[in-house]
Design an enzyme around this catalytic site. Sequence first.
Site, mmCIF file in Angstrom:
data_model
loop_
_atom_site.group_PDB
_atom_site.id
_atom_site.type_symbol
_atom_site.label_atom_id
_atom_site.label_comp_id
_atom_site.label_asym_id
_atom_site.label_seq_id
_atom_site.Cartn_x
_atom_site.Cartn_y
_atom_site.Cartn_z
ATOM 1 N N PRO A 22 43.345 51.519 18.612
ATOM 2 C CA PRO A 22 42.009 50.954 18.428
ATOM 3 C C PRO A 22 41.037 51.979 17.850
ATOM 4 C CG PRO A 22 42.437 51.384 20.753
ATOM 5 C CD PRO A 22 43.716 51.648 20.033
ATOM 6 N N ASP A 23 40.034 51.509 17.117
ATOM 7 C CA ASP A 23 38.993 52.433 16.649
ATOM 8 C C ASP A 23 37.952 52.562 17.756
ATOM 9 O OD1 ASP A 23 37.531 50.109 16.486
ATOM 10 O OD2 ASP A 23 37.258 50.138 14.326
ATOM 11 N N PHE A 24 36.809 53.157 17.469
ATOM 12 C CA PHE A 24 35.762 53.293 18.486
ATOM 13 C C PHE A 24 34.850 52.075 18.525
ATOM 14 C CE2 PHE A 24 35.208 58.198 18.887
ATOM 15 C CZ PHE A 24 36.247 58.216 19.789
ATOM 16 N N ARG A 25 34.335 51.701 17.329
ATOM 17 C CA ARG A 25 33.138 50.865 17.327
ATOM 18 C C ARG A 25 33.336 49.398 17.011
ATOM 19 N NH1 ARG A 25 31.883 55.768 15.534
ATOM 20 N NH2 ARG A 25 30.316 56.905 16.722
ATOM 21 N N GLU A 48 33.681 46.662 6.836
ATOM 22 C CA GLU A 48 32.235 46.435 6.856
ATOM 23 C C GLU A 48 31.563 47.496 6.007
ATOM 24 O OE1 GLU A 48 31.021 47.098 10.944
ATOM 25 O OE2 GLU A 48 31.440 49.230 10.742
ATOM 26 N N GLY A 54 39.636 53.396 11.244
ATOM 27 C CA GLY A 54 40.004 52.089 10.681
ATOM 28 C C GLY A 54 41.360 52.089 9.998
ATOM 29 N N GLN A 101 39.079 62.092 10.120
ATOM 30 C CA GLN A 101 38.415 62.225 11.430
ATOM 31 C C GLN A 101 39.401 61.888 12.539
ATOM 32 O OE1 GLN A 101 34.168 60.324 11.068
ATOM 33 N NE2 GLN A 101 35.509 59.390 9.610
ATOM 34 N N ASN A 102 40.576 61.400 12.143
ATOM 35 C CA ASN A 102 41.513 60.900 13.143
ATOM 36 C C ASN A 102 42.236 62.024 13.862
ATOM 37 O OD1 ASN A 102 40.671 58.438 12.383
ATOM 38 N ND2 ASN A 102 42.473 57.915 11.173
ATOM 39 N N ILE A 103 42.566 61.707 15.124
ATOM 40 C CA ILE A 103 43.208 62.707 15.972
ATOM 41 C C ILE A 103 44.657 62.311 16.255
ATOM 42 C CG2 ILE A 103 41.069 63.489 17.036
ATOM 43 C CD1 ILE A 103 41.437 61.488 19.268
ATOM 44 N N ASP A 104 45.114 61.228 15.594
ATOM 45 C CA ASP A 104 46.408 60.629 15.958
ATOM 46 C C ASP A 104 47.617 61.233 15.233
ATOM 47 O OD1 ASP A 104 46.261 59.526 13.357
ATOM 48 O OD2 ASP A 104 45.390 57.661 14.091
ATOM 49 N N CYS A 122 40.937 80.145 29.458
ATOM 50 C CA CYS A 122 41.392 81.411 28.871
ATOM 51 C C CYS A 122 41.892 81.242 27.433
ATOM 52 C CB CYS A 122 42.493 82.039 29.727
ATOM 53 S SG CYS A 122 44.081 81.169 29.615
ATOM 54 N N SER A 141 33.169 54.193 9.868
ATOM 55 C CA SER A 141 31.799 53.673 9.928
ATOM 56 C C SER A 141 30.809 54.714 9.400
ATOM 57 C CB SER A 141 31.435 53.303 11.371
ATOM 58 O OG SER A 141 31.505 54.458 12.186
ATOM 59 N N HIS A 196 38.268 66.619 13.152
ATOM 60 C CA HIS A 196 37.939 66.581 14.582
ATOM 61 C C HIS A 196 39.123 67.043 15.428
ATOM 62 C CE1 HIS A 196 34.719 63.346 13.491
ATOM 63 N NE2 HIS A 196 34.347 64.560 13.173
ATOM 64 N N CYS A 203 41.938 47.777 5.285
ATOM 65 C CA CYS A 203 42.374 48.982 4.545
ATOM 66 C C CYS A 203 43.693 48.745 3.817
ATOM 67 C CB CYS A 203 42.618 50.155 5.473
ATOM 68 S SG CYS A 203 41.276 50.621 6.484
HETATM 69 P P1 CNA Z 1 34.617 54.003 14.034
HETATM 70 O O1 CNA Z 1 33.203 54.393 14.202
HETATM 71 O O2 CNA Z 1 35.260 53.285 15.164
HETATM 72 O O3 CNA Z 1 34.701 53.123 12.705
HETATM 73 C C1 CNA Z 1 35.868 52.521 12.237
HETATM 74 C C2 CNA Z 1 35.532 51.741 10.978
HETATM 75 O O4 CNA Z 1 36.727 51.214 10.450
HETATM 76 C C3 CNA Z 1 34.581 50.567 11.208
HETATM 77 O O5 CNA Z 1 33.628 50.542 10.188
HETATM 78 C C4 CNA Z 1 35.508 49.349 11.140
HETATM 79 O O6 CNA Z 1 34.869 48.198 10.623
HETATM 80 C C5 CNA Z 1 36.553 49.833 10.184
HETATM 81 N N1 CNA Z 1 37.870 49.214 10.382
HETATM 82 C C6 CNA Z 1 38.556 49.040 11.525
HETATM 83 N N2 CNA Z 1 39.768 48.509 11.281
HETATM 84 C C7 CNA Z 1 39.841 48.317 9.937
HETATM 85 C C8 CNA Z 1 40.833 47.803 9.074
HETATM 86 N N3 CNA Z 1 42.020 47.381 9.514
HETATM 87 N N4 CNA Z 1 40.552 47.758 7.764
HETATM 88 C C9 CNA Z 1 39.357 48.177 7.276
HETATM 89 N N5 CNA Z 1 38.382 48.703 8.046
HETATM 90 C C10 CNA Z 1 38.618 48.781 9.365
HETATM 91 O O7 CNA Z 1 35.549 55.260 13.706
HETATM 92 P P2 CNA Z 1 35.242 56.495 12.740
HETATM 93 O O8 CNA Z 1 36.539 57.044 12.336
HETATM 94 O O9 CNA Z 1 34.254 56.164 11.703
HETATM 95 O O10 CNA Z 1 34.523 57.484 13.762
HETATM 96 C C11 CNA Z 1 34.913 58.779 13.917
HETATM 97 C C12 CNA Z 1 35.522 59.091 15.277
HETATM 98 C C13 CNA Z 1 36.528 58.076 15.703
HETATM 99 C C14 CNA Z 1 36.298 60.357 15.195
HETATM 100 O O11 CNA Z 1 35.711 61.355 15.942
HETATM 101 C C15 CNA Z 1 37.723 60.075 15.718
HETATM 102 O O12 CNA Z 1 38.229 61.095 16.485
HETATM 103 C C16 CNA Z 1 37.556 58.844 16.487
HETATM 104 N N6 CNA Z 1 38.751 57.978 16.688
HETATM 105 C C17 CNA Z 1 39.960 58.287 16.131
HETATM 106 C C18 CNA Z 1 41.052 57.458 16.340
HETATM 107 C C19 CNA Z 1 42.366 57.826 15.725
HETATM 108 O O13 CNA Z 1 42.698 58.988 15.610
HETATM 109 N N7 CNA Z 1 43.158 56.822 15.310
HETATM 110 C C20 CNA Z 1 40.912 56.305 17.112
HETATM 111 C C21 CNA Z 1 39.660 56.022 17.691
HETATM 112 C C22 CNA Z 1 38.596 56.869 17.463
#
Ligand code: CNA
Length: 367
Positions: free
Chosen positions: A49-52, A240, A41, A122-125, A153, A215, A142, A269
């Site tokens: 984009p996020d995942f969920r 959320e 997020g 948790q981000n990979i970016d 190898c 999330s 992660h 955020c």
């Molecule tokens: P998630 O499960 O997609 O959750 C993201 C959360 O952030 C949700 O609760 C959203 O409501 C909230 N959200 C999204 N945008 C905003 C915003 N602008 N302001 C406030 N809240 C917001 O992702 P998690 O990080 O919880 O899950 C972990 C996974 C996601 C990890 O294994 C990562 O590798 C993976 N991931 C990473 C990236 C990245 O590196 N940027 C992108 C997509 C997924």
Amino acid sequence: MPKKTSNKTVPSLLKDQSLESIAQLIKDKKASKVIVLTGAGISTKAGIPDFRTKGTGLYDNLQKFKLPYPEAIFDMEFFEEKPEPFYALAKEIYPGKYYPTKTHYFIRLLHEKGLLLRNFTQNIDTLERLTGLPEDKIVEAHGSFATASCIECDKEAVEEDVRECVKHAKVPRCEKCDGLIKPDITFFGESLPNRFFENLDDFDEAELLIVIGTSLKVQPFASLIDSVADHVPRLLINKEMAGASNSASSGFDFKWRHKRRDVAHMDDCDTGIEKLAELLGWQDELHEMFTKGNEKLKAQWTLQDLLQENKEEEEGESVKKEEEDEEIIALAEDLEKRLEVNKEESSDQKEGKEKRKEEKQPSKNNL
Ligand code: CNA
């Protein structure tokens, strides 16, 4: 995972469940060791984009990839058989075109103020690194795209070669054994990096936990919120609700049934972080750090692109193009289009909302 439970009643450090209370704690120097937990997020404003999130999240936009289930894109067995979908996604979100957000720079500012114990992300970016936050302050729980290695190898790949392959829609192969190269991000069934486990003792020392943009659905990361001592205040900034529970020993207790220490600030955020910075009197510093930091990055990347273009011209770009994998190109283009549409839709929705407002009166497991 360390866990501190005690029957002793410790008086609450917070006056109430407001952002002001958290800011006061920092101003009163009662929270000088801060751990920040972050998730996807915090990077959505950067364009990743996020995942969920429904509609805009990656899981809702991978139709063309024909995956057996969306998480397969990060599944080791699937990757070994069919790496193209992963590399199409990698082409879209590979570091080098996205800038850190105000939230990322706030974490760096916490460090500059001597308050940051660690940022577990948790981000990979790699956007945390791009703010200039020292690597030892970051735990990429992660993994990340920063390094890559051969899945056969284990030989570490040259970052520049992997970047070139991803850019040119090619699956990188090991120069030693021709095995598949995978960025060192944690897939299902893989254990978390050693660095994650090596830094868990931090939680014994923490005096404040700030959780942003996640999330809290992925374990074991999600359980980190329970690893601080049970009097330590915890702030969630997210669009959320996340991580709430009725239990006395795990999850957030936003209803203050058991302990008066959890604060939920439901907001974007960056908006929430700007409010916190303002309450701390740090808004100008944050703004300057954000603006100057990203200007510097832009200059660096423009120069790198120019040098690369020159190099490619000399080497003959057409040869590289012939090597491109059409499947990766098609999947990446489809994803790019979907994400663009989502961006447009969300800004249209925002405009619509604003218009309506104006009319009324003159915002690895379970990956
Ligand atoms: P998630 O499960 O997609 O959750 C993201 C959360 O952030 C949700 O609760 C959203 O409501 C909230 N959200 C999204 N945008 C905003 C915003 N602008 N302001 C406030 N809240 C917001 O992702 P998690 O990080 O919880 O899950 C972990 C996974 C996601 C990890 O294994 C990562 O590798 C993976 N991931 C990473 C990236 C990245 O590196 N940027 C992108 C997509 C997924």
